[in-house]
Design a protein around this motif. Structure first.
Motif, mmCIF file in Angstrom:
data_model
loop_
_atom_site.group_PDB
_atom_site.id
_atom_site.type_symbol
_atom_site.label_atom_id
_atom_site.label_comp_id
_atom_site.label_asym_id
_atom_site.label_seq_id
_atom_site.Cartn_x
_atom_site.Cartn_y
_atom_site.Cartn_z
ATOM 1 N N VAL A 148 -4.345 18.667 47.015
ATOM 2 C CA VAL A 148 -4.428 19.401 48.276
ATOM 3 C C VAL A 148 -3.085 19.275 48.982
ATOM 4 C CG1 VAL A 148 -5.647 19.659 50.469
ATOM 5 C CG2 VAL A 148 -6.892 18.858 48.438
ATOM 6 N N TRP A 149 -2.436 20.409 49.222
ATOM 7 C CA TRP A 149 -1.145 20.417 49.936
ATOM 8 C C TRP A 149 -1.397 20.366 51.427
ATOM 9 C CZ3 TRP A 149 1.035 23.628 53.628
ATOM 10 C CH2 TRP A 149 2.409 23.508 53.824
ATOM 11 N N PRO A 150 -0.582 19.594 52.199
ATOM 12 C CA PRO A 150 0.601 18.818 51.807
ATOM 13 C C PRO A 150 0.306 17.344 51.575
ATOM 14 C CG PRO A 150 0.528 18.963 54.181
ATOM 15 C CD PRO A 150 -0.714 19.674 53.679
ATOM 16 N N PHE A 151 -0.980 16.986 51.458
ATOM 17 C CA PHE A 151 -1.333 15.583 51.245
ATOM 18 C C PHE A 151 -0.886 15.096 49.871
ATOM 19 C CE2 PHE A 151 -4.542 17.753 53.838
ATOM 20 C CZ PHE A 151 -4.425 17.056 55.031
ATOM 21 N N ASP A 152 -0.903 16.013 48.885
ATOM 22 C CA ASP A 152 -0.547 15.672 47.509
ATOM 23 C C ASP A 152 0.670 16.471 47.061
ATOM 24 O OD1 ASP A 152 -2.932 14.026 47.096
ATOM 25 O OD2 ASP A 152 -4.043 15.930 47.073
ATOM 26 N N PRO A 153 1.401 15.957 46.074
ATOM 27 C CA PRO A 153 2.506 16.736 45.503
ATOM 28 C C PRO A 153 1.982 17.990 44.806
ATOM 29 C CG PRO A 153 2.624 14.419 44.843
ATOM 30 C CD PRO A 153 1.283 14.612 45.467
ATOM 31 N N ILE A 154 2.817 18.996 44.705
ATOM 32 C CA ILE A 154 2.458 20.215 43.988
ATOM 33 C C ILE A 154 2.420 19.891 42.490
ATOM 34 C CG2 ILE A 154 3.136 22.592 43.468
ATOM 35 C CD1 ILE A 154 4.578 22.630 46.181
ATOM 36 N N PRO A 155 1.300 20.139 41.814
ATOM 37 C CA PRO A 155 1.205 19.792 40.394
ATOM 38 C C PRO A 155 1.979 20.780 39.516
ATOM 39 C CG PRO A 155 -0.773 20.930 41.076
ATOM 40 C CD PRO A 155 0.055 20.757 42.319
ATOM 41 N N ASP A 156 2.354 20.343 38.332
ATOM 42 C CA ASP A 156 3.058 21.219 37.393
ATOM 43 C C ASP A 156 2.136 22.287 36.815
ATOM 44 O OD1 ASP A 156 5.431 19.811 37.731
ATOM 45 O OD2 ASP A 156 4.963 18.410 36.101
ATOM 46 N N ARG A 157 0.836 21.981 36.758
ATOM 47 C CA ARG A 157 -0.132 22.924 36.215
ATOM 48 C C ARG A 157 -1.490 22.694 36.861
ATOM 49 N NH1 ARG A 157 -2.917 20.462 31.529
ATOM 50 N NH2 ARG A 157 -3.349 22.574 30.757
ATOM 51 N N GLY A 158 -2.395 23.650 36.663
ATOM 52 C CA GLY A 158 -3.732 23.516 37.215
ATOM 53 C C GLY A 158 -3.833 24.046 38.636
ATOM 54 N N PRO A 159 -5.019 23.964 39.224
ATOM 55 C CA PRO A 159 -5.242 24.528 40.554
ATOM 56 C C PRO A 159 -4.695 23.649 41.667
ATOM 57 C CG PRO A 159 -7.245 23.497 39.758
ATOM 58 C CD PRO A 159 -6.247 23.406 38.632
#
Length: 290
Positions: free
Chosen positions: A188-199
């Motif tokens: 969940v942005w911005p709590f988590d980093p943007i993932p390389d893949r997936g939702p």
């Protein structure tokens, strides 16, 4: 910059019923118009949660916008709930608190949380029931909500106000239960980093999409095909097939999915100048506000 191939808007609802009429999901892919995702007979909040968990397992390349606030104000007074010893210090702990105290409530409702003797003090529940720690006027606002108002990008309401058609508190609190129950399956942005893949999930505000589609402030709700066509044309998006019903929840979801697809490539929206690490972890941010 991560590029997503599919985009979904979830128009959420905090209504008490199992399957609120206010929940609508619309998705759009690399080509073609946006389309409504249906559930029989209607979406429930648990249905949406389970759909998200399925996306996580399948590693779907999708950016998902939820029309709700993902945290309560913290920075204005240095606490979510002043005078409550159990008041958490980060948004993810806030999600856990709301979910835990509402564990007996069906349909991801938050009635027990709002009845808690400490939590209830901070909310305006009705005209005649106002908590002694509710701050008068509009109620407390997050940094992003204050910024929205000051820059006139939006005019969001306080989550501590549970009164009136424009209130967003109940939908946001039920959304926090849902986020906690995802248990980190989807970043969940911005709590988590943007993932390389997936939702990935972001907080959105459908009025921002409506304004981008050329709708005037205060008149952003569309309930007919001609209005939907004009809004999607402004977003350079084809019109979907005929809908069985043109309610504003469905049209909000369709327009915002199209907007999210366009907005996701704007680097400014991923790095708003006022968004610090501290704000990100305690209050989050509305994607689309810079």
């Amino acid at each position: 910059m991560r590029r997503f191939s599919h985009f979904t808007c979830v128009d959420w609802s905090g209504a008490k019923t199992e399957r609120p009429g206010g929940i609508a999901l619309a998705t759009i892919g690399p080509d073609g118009p946006p389309a409504l995702l249906s559930a029989n007979p209607r979406w429930s909040r648990e249905n949406v949660r389970d759909w998200l968990l399925k996306l996580a397992l399948e590693k779907q390349d999708m950016l998902i916008g939820f029309d709700l606030s993902m945290a309560l104000p913290f920075h204005d007074v240095g606490s979510y709930f002043p005078e409550w010893e159990a008041s958490p210090s980060h948004a993810t702990d806030l999600w856990q608190l709301v979910d835990t105290l509402s564990a007996v409530d069906p349909y991801l409702n938050v009635l027990s949380f709002l009845d808690h003797p400490e939590a209830t003090r901070h909310f305006r529940h009705s005209r005649d029931h106002v908590g002694d720690l509710f701050i008068g006027g509009t109620g407390r606002l997050r940094v992003v909500e204050q910024h929205q108002r000051e820059t006139r990008q939006a005019n969001s309401a306080s989550c501590f106000n549970l009164v009136g058609a424009a209130q967003v508190g109940k939908s946001s609190l039920t959304g926090m239960r849902m986020l906690h129950q995802l248990n980190g399956a989807i970043p969940v942005w911005p709590f988590d980093p943007i993932p390389d893949r997936g939702p990935m999930i972001v907080e959105i505000y459908t009025t921002i999409a409506a304004l981008a589609a050329g709708l005037p402030k205060g008149k952003s709700k569309i309930r007919d095909r001609d209005g939907l066509e004009a809004a999607l044309n402004a977003l350079q998006t084809p019109l979907p097939a005929m809908l069985s019903r043109y309610d504003d929840h469905s049209t909000d979801a369709l327009i915002t999915a199209a907007w999210l697809k366009n907005a996701s490539t704007d680097m400014r929206l991923w790095h708003p100048p006022m968004l610090t690490d501290e704000i990100a972890q305690k209050e989050g941010w509305t994607f689309g506000i810079f």
